[in-house]
Design an enzyme around this catalytic site. Structure first.
Site, PDB file in Angstrom:
ATOM      1  CE  LYS A  17       1.046   0.883   4.484  1.00  0.00           C
ATOM      2  NZ  LYS A  17       1.812   2.037   4.971  1.00  0.00           N
ATOM      3  N   PRO A 103       9.027  -3.852  -0.941  1.00  0.00           N
ATOM      4  CG  PRO A 103       9.783  -1.791  -1.696  1.00  0.00           C
ATOM      5  CD  PRO A 103       8.613  -2.708  -1.756  1.00  0.00           C
ATOM      6  CB  ALA A 105      11.880  -2.338   6.979  1.00  0.00           C
ATOM      7  N   GLY A 106       9.820  -0.899   4.233  1.00  0.00           N
ATOM      8  CA  GLY A 106       9.814   0.246   3.321  1.00  0.00           C
ATOM      9  C   GLY A 106       8.649   1.185   3.520  1.00  0.00           C
ATOM     10  CG  MET A 108       5.623   0.772   0.158  1.00  0.00           C
ATOM     11  SD  MET A 108       6.132   0.398  -1.514  1.00  0.00           S
ATOM     12  CE  MET A 108       4.592  -0.155  -2.248  1.00  0.00           C
ATOM     13  N   GLY A 109       3.871  -1.740   3.948  1.00  0.00           N
ATOM     14  CA  GLY A 109       3.014  -2.779   4.530  1.00  0.00           C
ATOM     15  C   GLY A 109       3.206  -4.169   3.948  1.00  0.00           C
ATOM     16  N   GLY A 110       4.439  -4.524   3.596  1.00  0.00           N
ATOM     17  CA  GLY A 110       4.692  -5.854   3.022  1.00  0.00           C
ATOM     18  C   GLY A 110       4.414  -6.972   4.019  1.00  0.00           C
ATOM     19  N   GLY A 111       4.888  -6.811   5.238  1.00  0.00           N
ATOM     20  CA  GLY A 111       4.650  -7.834   6.263  1.00  0.00           C
ATOM     21  C   GLY A 111       3.153  -7.977   6.534  1.00  0.00           C
ATOM     22  CB  ALA A 113       0.832  -7.588   1.922  1.00  0.00           C
ATOM     23  CG  ASP A 145      -0.342  -0.573   7.905  1.00  0.00           C
ATOM     24  OD1 ASP A 145      -1.195   0.284   8.193  1.00  0.00           O
ATOM     25  OD2 ASP A 145       0.870  -0.320   7.791  1.00  0.00           O
TER      26      ASP A 145
HETATM   27  P1  ATP Z   1       5.423  -1.404   9.320  1.00  0.00           P
HETATM   28  O1  ATP Z   1       5.027  -0.051   8.822  1.00  0.00           O
HETATM   29  O2  ATP Z   1       4.260  -2.362   9.506  1.00  0.00           O
HETATM   30  O3  ATP Z   1       6.414  -1.430  10.437  1.00  0.00           O
HETATM   31  P2  ATP Z   1       6.752  -1.706   6.812  1.00  0.00           P
HETATM   32  O4  ATP Z   1       5.633  -1.644   5.853  1.00  0.00           O
HETATM   33  O5  ATP Z   1       7.650  -0.526   6.870  1.00  0.00           O
HETATM   34  O6  ATP Z   1       6.211  -2.105   8.197  1.00  0.00           O
HETATM   35  P3  ATP Z   1       7.469  -4.491   6.558  1.00  0.00           P
HETATM   36  O7  ATP Z   1       8.172  -4.994   5.354  1.00  0.00           O
HETATM   37  O8  ATP Z   1       6.068  -4.890   6.746  1.00  0.00           O
HETATM   38  O9  ATP Z   1       7.667  -2.938   6.538  1.00  0.00           O
HETATM   39  O10 ATP Z   1       8.346  -4.988   7.797  1.00  0.00           O
HETATM   40  C1  ATP Z   1       8.649  -4.320   8.989  1.00  0.00           C
HETATM   41  C2  ATP Z   1       9.474  -5.272   9.876  1.00  0.00           C
HETATM   42  O11 ATP Z   1       8.652  -6.365  10.251  1.00  0.00           O
HETATM   43  C3  ATP Z   1      10.660  -5.915   9.164  1.00  0.00           C
HETATM   44  O12 ATP Z   1      11.826  -5.170   9.359  1.00  0.00           O
HETATM   45  C4  ATP Z   1      10.768  -7.289   9.782  1.00  0.00           C
HETATM   46  O13 ATP Z   1      11.671  -7.290  10.868  1.00  0.00           O
HETATM   47  C5  ATP Z   1       9.392  -7.573  10.376  1.00  0.00           C
HETATM   48  N1  ATP Z   1       8.616  -8.639   9.684  1.00  0.00           N
HETATM   49  C6  ATP Z   1       7.851  -9.551  10.268  1.00  0.00           C
HETATM   50  N2  ATP Z   1       7.234 -10.340   9.367  1.00  0.00           N
HETATM   51  C7  ATP Z   1       7.601  -9.908   8.159  1.00  0.00           C
HETATM   52  C8  ATP Z   1       7.279 -10.309   6.831  1.00  0.00           C
HETATM   53  N3  ATP Z   1       6.472 -11.348   6.565  1.00  0.00           N
HETATM   54  N4  ATP Z   1       7.817  -9.609   5.835  1.00  0.00           N
HETATM   55  C9  ATP Z   1       8.635  -8.548   6.093  1.00  0.00           C
HETATM   56  N5  ATP Z   1       8.992  -8.164   7.315  1.00  0.00           N
HETATM   57  C10 ATP Z   1       8.476  -8.811   8.358  1.00  0.00           C
END
Ligand code: ATP
Length: 311
Positions: A17, A103, A105-106, A108-111, A113, A145
């Site tokens: 997102k 990406p 920890a970018g 964009m809510g990858g974890g 998703a 998210d």
């Molecule tokens: P948020 O805003 O939710 O902190 P984000 O969108 O910036 O996250 P994500 O890629 O979701 O970034 O990951 C944040 C942190 O969550 C990562 O640094 C990692 O340590 C941890 N993490 C736990 N599960 C996952 C996953 N399935 N994919 C990516 N990171 C994960």
């Protein structure tokens, strides 16, 4: 004789997102900030395959750097699977194969998703048949998210971002994302925002208790108007992200000078999302940013939330 149909592998795709608007208000009683967010799901997807197993295990691959992804119970997708198993009293496990294109920890809510995809995949694999409302309740327990990654499309989130209402949206918005090698921790960015606001508090008006998404943002989304969206979009976390990573300001300036309608730090950063007029402008900006040494990718939104993909 009727043959029972046993599913032993389910493939689910869930989107990353962009927060096209993100206002951060006061801290609530539990130390969380109240936010008002306009989310748009974009075409950077996470794919999750769930396979029957006695244990809970995960393997992660991806087109993005996956070095920061935990492979133990800290992984949000595994936590989602375990939470669902507990909820429905499932005594087996699951193996999750995750292919990441969002990406890490970018911002964009990858974890999130991955967690949404794991919920939908395990629900189907185990024949749980939970309602959408039940899946959303579990999603909200996993992270702010995660409900949006289930819902997809365009939505407004309030409270901690997890009180969601779908928003009307027309057309398709084109974005160019600039990703960073190093991720940023969301709590660190909020802490920096608190520090910044404390330093400036004598100079600025008191914060809104209940932040709201600006009406022009919703109008822009309803009309599919990228110019209006560019003029109304805002992210309160941007100042904090840029204080921590001053190089982000240079990237924002470069994108704007090279034709983007606007540039935004996505969520807590460090991914930068440039909104452009159309696909041609997206291609041009991607080439320019790549030539300047940045990792740039084109995405569009809105796209649907976590869905089963027939393999
Ligand atoms: P948020 O805003 O939710 O902190 P984000 O969108 O910036 O996250 P994500 O890629 O979701 O970034 O990951 C944040 C942190 O969550 C990562 O640094 C990692 O340590 C941890 N993490 C736990 N599960 C996952 C996953 N399935 N994919 C990516 N990171 C994960």
């Amino acid at each position: 004789m009727t043959q029972a149909f046993v599913v032993d592998r389910v493939h689910v795709r869930a989107p990353g997102k962009i927060n096209v608007f993100f206002a951060v208000g006061d801290v609530d009683g539990d130390g969380y900030h109240e936010v008002a967010s306009a989310y748009q799901a974009v075409s950077a997807y996470e794919d999750v395959w769930a396979t029957s197993s006695d244990e809970f295990t995960i393997a992660v691959t991806g087109t993005v750097d996956i070095a920061g992804v935990p492979l133990d119970d800290r992984n949000l997708a595994l936590r989602a699977a375990r939470l669902l198993a507990e909820e429905i009293g499932w005594d087996g496990g699951v193996h999750l194969d995750v292919r990441k294109a969002v990406p890490v920890a970018g911002g964009m809510g990858g974890g999130s998703a991955d967690a949404a995809a794991a919920l939908v995949a395990c629900d189907a694999l185990w024949g749980a048949g939970l309602s959408t409302a039940e899946l959303h309740r579990l999603a909200a327990r996993l992270g702010a998210d995660v409900p949006f990654a289930l819902l997809g499309g365009t939505a407004v989130g309030t409270g901690r971002g997890d009180e969601l209402s779908p928003a009307l949206a027309r057309g398709r918005f084109e974005w160019v994302l600039v990703t960073s090698h190093e991720g940023m921790s969301t709590p660190t960015v909020y802490a920096e925002l608190d520090r910044y606001r404390a330093e400036r508090s004598p100079d600025i008006a008191p914060l809104l208790r209940r932040p709201l998404v600006f009406p022009p943002v919703l109008q822009a989304l309803r009309q599919g108007d990228p110019h209006l969206l560019a003029s109304a979009s805002r992210n309160d976390l941007e100042i904090a992200a840029v204080r921590l990573r001053p190089d982000l300001d240079d990237i924002l300036a470069l994108g704007s000078a090279e034709g983007a309608l606007t540039g935004l730090v996505s969520g807590s950063g460090p991914t930068i999302a440039f909104l452009v007029e159309d696909e041609d402008a997206a291609r041009e900006l991607q080439v320019t940013l790549s030539a300047a040494g940045h990792s740039a990718l084109r995405v569009h939104g809105p796209v649907p939330g976590a869905r089963i993909v027939p393999d």
